[in-house]
Motif scaffolding. Structure first.
Motif, PDB file in Angstrom:
ATOM      1  N   ILE A   1       0.854  -1.200   0.000  1.00 57.58           N
ATOM      2  CA  ILE A   1       0.000   0.000   0.000  1.00 57.58           C
ATOM      3  C   ILE A   1       0.887   1.247   0.000  1.00 57.58           C
ATOM      4  N   ALA A   2       1.918   1.202   0.807  1.00 61.28           N
ATOM      5  CA  ALA A   2       2.867   2.319   0.838  1.00 61.28           C
ATOM      6  C   ALA A   2       3.502   2.544  -0.525  1.00 61.28           C
ATOM      7  N   SER A   3       3.830   1.448  -1.195  1.00 68.57           N
ATOM      8  CA  SER A   3       4.456   1.548  -2.519  1.00 68.57           C
ATOM      9  C   SER A   3       3.568   2.277  -3.511  1.00 68.57           C
ATOM     10  N   VAL A   4       2.253   2.004  -3.459  1.00 66.56           N
ATOM     11  CA  VAL A   4       1.332   2.692  -4.370  1.00 66.56           C
ATOM     12  C   VAL A   4       1.237   4.172  -4.023  1.00 66.56           C
ATOM     13  N   TYR A   5       1.101   4.473  -2.732  1.00 68.11           N
ATOM     14  CA  TYR A   5       1.079   5.884  -2.317  1.00 68.11           C
ATOM     15  C   TYR A   5       2.365   6.591  -2.768  1.00 68.11           C
ATOM     16  N   PHE A   6       3.468   5.867  -2.659  1.00 69.21           N
ATOM     17  CA  PHE A   6       4.758   6.411  -3.092  1.00 69.21           C
ATOM     18  C   PHE A   6       4.710   6.791  -4.571  1.00 69.21           C
ATOM     19  N   HIS A   7       4.180   5.879  -5.394  1.00 67.68           N
ATOM     20  CA  HIS A   7       4.108   6.163  -6.826  1.00 67.68           C
ATOM     21  C   HIS A   7       3.107   7.266  -7.162  1.00 67.68           C
ATOM     22  N   MET A   8       2.133   7.465  -6.276  1.00 62.30           N
ATOM     23  CA  MET A   8       1.158   8.548  -6.457  1.00 62.30           C
ATOM     24  C   MET A   8       1.709   9.889  -5.967  1.00 62.30           C
ATOM     25  N   GLY A   9       2.914   9.845  -5.380  1.00 64.29           N
ATOM     26  CA  GLY A   9       3.527  11.065  -4.848  1.00 64.29           C
ATOM     27  C   GLY A   9       2.989  11.478  -3.496  1.00 64.29           C
ATOM     28  N   GLU A  10       2.224  10.586  -2.845  1.00 62.87           N
ATOM     29  CA  GLU A  10       1.674  10.881  -1.510  1.00 62.87           C
ATOM     30  C   GLU A  10       2.637  10.324  -0.465  1.00 62.87           C
ATOM     31  N   TYR A  11       3.721  11.074  -0.272  1.00 62.45           N
ATOM     32  CA  TYR A  11       4.843  10.549   0.481  1.00 62.45           C
ATOM     33  C   TYR A  11       4.551  10.387   1.974  1.00 62.45           C
TER      34      TYR A  11
ATOM     35  N   SER B   1       3.936   6.545   6.389  1.00 66.31           N
ATOM     36  CA  SER B   1       3.141   5.990   7.479  1.00 66.31           C
ATOM     37  C   SER B   1       2.937   4.475   7.309  1.00 66.31           C
ATOM     38  N   SER B   2       2.596   4.059   6.079  1.00 69.06           N
ATOM     39  CA  SER B   2       2.367   2.626   5.827  1.00 69.06           C
ATOM     40  C   SER B   2       3.661   1.820   5.865  1.00 69.06           C
ATOM     41  N   TYR B   3       4.742   2.387   5.346  1.00 67.38           N
ATOM     42  CA  TYR B   3       6.033   1.688   5.428  1.00 67.38           C
ATOM     43  C   TYR B   3       6.458   1.511   6.890  1.00 67.38           C
ATOM     44  N   GLU B   4       6.215   2.528   7.708  1.00 67.78           N
ATOM     45  CA  GLU B   4       6.597   2.434   9.120  1.00 67.78           C
ATOM     46  C   GLU B   4       5.735   1.408   9.861  1.00 67.78           C
ATOM     47  N   ARG B   5       4.449   1.320   9.477  1.00 67.11           N
ATOM     48  CA  ARG B   5       3.576   0.284  10.070  1.00 67.11           C
ATOM     49  C   ARG B   5       4.089  -1.103   9.686  1.00 67.11           C
ATOM     50  N   SER B   6       4.504  -1.245   8.424  1.00 65.16           N
ATOM     51  CA  SER B   6       5.075  -2.512   7.960  1.00 65.16           C
ATOM     52  C   SER B   6       6.315  -2.879   8.772  1.00 65.16           C
ATOM     53  N   LEU B   7       7.175  -1.903   9.007  1.00 65.05           N
ATOM     54  CA  LEU B   7       8.402  -2.145   9.778  1.00 65.05           C
ATOM     55  C   LEU B   7       8.091  -2.537  11.220  1.00 65.05           C
ATOM     56  N   GLU B   8       7.107  -1.857  11.841  1.00 71.78           N
ATOM     57  CA  GLU B   8       6.706  -2.185  13.222  1.00 71.78           C
ATOM     58  C   GLU B   8       6.325  -3.665  13.347  1.00 71.78           C
ATOM     59  N   ILE B   9       5.504  -4.121  12.404  1.00 76.67           N
ATOM     60  CA  ILE B   9       5.067  -5.526  12.430  1.00 76.67           C
ATOM     61  C   ILE B   9       6.264  -6.451  12.217  1.00 76.67           C
ATOM     62  N   GLY B  10       7.093  -6.092  11.245  1.00 77.04           N
ATOM     63  CA  GLY B  10       8.273  -6.905  10.947  1.00 77.04           C
ATOM     64  C   GLY B  10       9.199  -7.061  12.139  1.00 77.04           C
TER      65      GLY B  10
ATOM     66  N   SER C   1      13.721   5.261   0.711  1.00 80.49           N
ATOM     67  CA  SER C   1      13.310   5.717  -0.619  1.00 80.49           C
ATOM     68  C   SER C   1      12.319   6.874  -0.532  1.00 80.49           C
ATOM     69  N   VAL C   2      11.411   6.809   0.451  1.00 84.48           N
ATOM     70  CA  VAL C   2      10.462   7.914   0.640  1.00 84.48           C
ATOM     71  C   VAL C   2      11.202   9.177   1.067  1.00 84.48           C
ATOM     72  N   TYR C   3      12.079   9.040   2.052  1.00 82.54           N
ATOM     73  CA  TYR C   3      12.857  10.203   2.495  1.00 82.54           C
ATOM     74  C   TYR C   3      13.647  10.799   1.327  1.00 82.54           C
ATOM     75  N   PHE C   4      14.192   9.925   0.492  1.00 78.32           N
ATOM     76  CA  PHE C   4      14.949  10.375  -0.679  1.00 78.32           C
ATOM     77  C   PHE C   4      14.085  11.272  -1.570  1.00 78.32           C
ATOM     78  N   HIS C   5      12.872  10.811  -1.843  1.00 78.17           N
ATOM     79  CA  HIS C   5      11.987  11.582  -2.729  1.00 78.17           C
ATOM     80  C   HIS C   5      11.418  12.834  -2.054  1.00 78.17           C
ATOM     81  N   MET C   6      11.443  12.868  -0.734  1.00 80.35           N
ATOM     82  CA  MET C   6      11.033  14.064   0.004  1.00 80.35           C
ATOM     83  C   MET C   6      12.189  15.062   0.129  1.00 80.35           C
ATOM     84  N   GLY C   7      13.363  14.670  -0.382  1.00 79.36           N
ATOM     85  CA  GLY C   7      14.533  15.542  -0.314  1.00 79.36           C
ATOM     86  C   GLY C   7      15.227  15.526   1.037  1.00 79.36           C
TER      87      GLY C   7
END
Length: 449
Positions: free
Chosen positions: A288-298, A303-312, A332-338
């Motif tokens: 889900i995070a990956s799709v938001y990433f591609h939509m530019g909704e960083y 938020s979704s990547y961090e939820r994934s990491l918490e579970i992991g 990768s998200v931080y990278f695209h956020m500069g």
């Protein structure tokens, strides 16, 4: 999970009775520990599973001759749990011990030998050692061809596994051929809506997706889902996987709203079907995070990547490769956020884990070095960027076949850096090498060309 709890309770009650009724090292006690372990493994509680399996093995070692087939089963099951935990060298050691015993205890073309070679291949596959994986999978297939009827489902599984290796080696035409052979056998051997047919269509779809043939991929994924809906209960985890895979194709096609819809359906099913910290839930949030990433909704992606990491972090050992993937994606998200310093920190954490968890020339290490190079490039630290890109390429040359499309990507990235540095002749040379590889590795209609 309710059924697992019931099974666990019954096995534990049985063990209590056996402890009273039987001598302390009776083989039936070992079998009970093994059964308890298999339930824990199914529940994702690998450390508990391992503890019970090791107790089972201790008893068998005392109660049975040194090359008894039950010892081979014990080592095999221990290998399976280590494999799940991402401890591949330990898994390999246990599987090889199991194979040694089976070679002594069984006829030379017994199906259990094929199972041992298959499991060893699976570990090599997870370690990214694809040539070794292919060799063991092919040995397994040779035995099964002798031991089984020509359209037995296990032959289909062998072709499927060989195809999976070819796919990861970037040899997609060979992968497609083996997947289609697998499907042919399954169509003969099984009822028309059997779940394994769903899996076959799913795998064929994956290859089409890698080849950039997205409409064919979508068609096969949808066929897989159709069968799954008939064959399985409405909230079965395999249906969640189907929705997930359809979403990934939509994402590649740029149809992000459709992708998001399918991913959310996948997540709904997994929330019902799985424990709250199951690794597959982490996968759902990741995608889900990956799709938001591609939509530019960083911010939503983060938020979704961090939820994934918490579970992991809860579900997996601390140096599991999937945690490295999570850190990589957050970076990768931080990278695209500069936010390059945060990106670099997460990419480096990802690389640290991969260095511990994976062999020194695993393909995922190429990704890590490549990504770190991209950050350095953005920060204007071109010499560090070049060093990391070149390290990525060095590993890639060992990890991949000579015309793998990933090598084309690495040459392209080096070329872009040389261009930024004003070294245009070097840039042109790398670009030409990249194009040369792409022409050999992907169809002429592939989007990357």
């Amino acid at each position: 999970m309710g059924e697992c709890s019931k099974a666990l309770s019954s096995y534990e009650r049985s063990l209590e009775i056996q402890k009273i009724a039987l001598p302390p090292n009776h083989p039936d006690l070992a079998s009970s520990y093994n059964n308890i372990a298999m339930v824990y493994s199914h529940m994702g509680e690998c450390s508990k599973a391992l503890s019970s399996l090791e107790r089972s093995l201790e008893i068998f070692k005392i109660a049975l001759p040194p090359n008894h087939s039950s010892l081979a089963i014990s080592y095999n099951n221990i290998g399976m749990v280590y494999d799940k935990m991402g401890e591949y060298l330990k898994a390999l050691s246990s599987y090889e011990r199991s194979l040694e015993i089976r070679k002594i205890a069984l006829p030379p073309n017994h199906p259990s030998l094929a199972a041992s070679y298959n499991n060893i291949a699976s570990v090599y596959y997870n370690m990214g050692e694809y040539s070794k994986a292919l060799s063991s999978y092919e040995r397994s297939l040779e035995i099964l061809k002798i031991a089984l009827p020509p359209n037995h489902p296990l032959l289909a599984t062998s072709y499927n596994n060989i195809a999976s290796v070819y796919s990861h080696m970037g040899e997609y035409s060979k992968a497609l051929s083996s997947y289609e052979r697998s499907l042919e056998i399954l169509k003969i051997a099984l009822p028309p809506n059997h779940p394994l047919l769903s899996t076959s269509y799913n795998n064929i779809a994956m290859v089409y997706s890698h080849m950039g043939e997205y409409s064919k991929a979508l068609s096969s994924y949808e066929r897989s889902l159709e069968i799954g809906k008939i064959a399985l209960p409405p909230n079965h985890p395999s249906l969640a996987t189907s929705y997930n895979n359809i979403a990934m194709v939509y994402s590649k096609m740029g149809e992000y709203s459709k992708a998001l819809s399918s991913l959310e359906r996948s997540l709904e099913i997994r929330k019902i079907a799985l424990p709250q910290n199951h690794p597959d839930l982490a996968t759902s949030y990741n995608n889900i995070a990956s799709v938001y990433f591609h939509m530019g909704e960083y911010s939503k992606a983060l938020s979704s990547y961090e939820r994934s990491l918490e579970i992991g972090k809860i579900a997996l050992p601390q140096n599991h490769p999937d945690l490295a993937t999570s850190y990589n994606n957050i970076a990768s998200v931080y990278f695209h956020m500069g936010e390059y310093s945060k990106a670099l920190s997460s990419y480096e954490r990802s690389l640290e884990i991969r260095k511990i968890a994976l062999p020194p020339n695993h393909p995922s290490l190429t990704t890590s070095y490549n990504n770190i190079a991209m950050v350095y490039s953005k920060m204007g630290e071109y010499s560090r960027a070049l060093s990391s890109y070149e390290r990525s390429l060095e590993i890639g040359k060992i990890a991949f076949p000579p015309n793998h499309s990933s090598l084309a990507t690495f040459y392209n990235n080096i070329a872009m850096l040389y261009s930024q540095m004003g070294e245009y002749s070097k840039a042109l040379s790398s670009l030409e090498r990249s194009l040369e590889i792409l022409r050999k590795s992907v169809p002429s209609t592939h989007p990357h060309l």
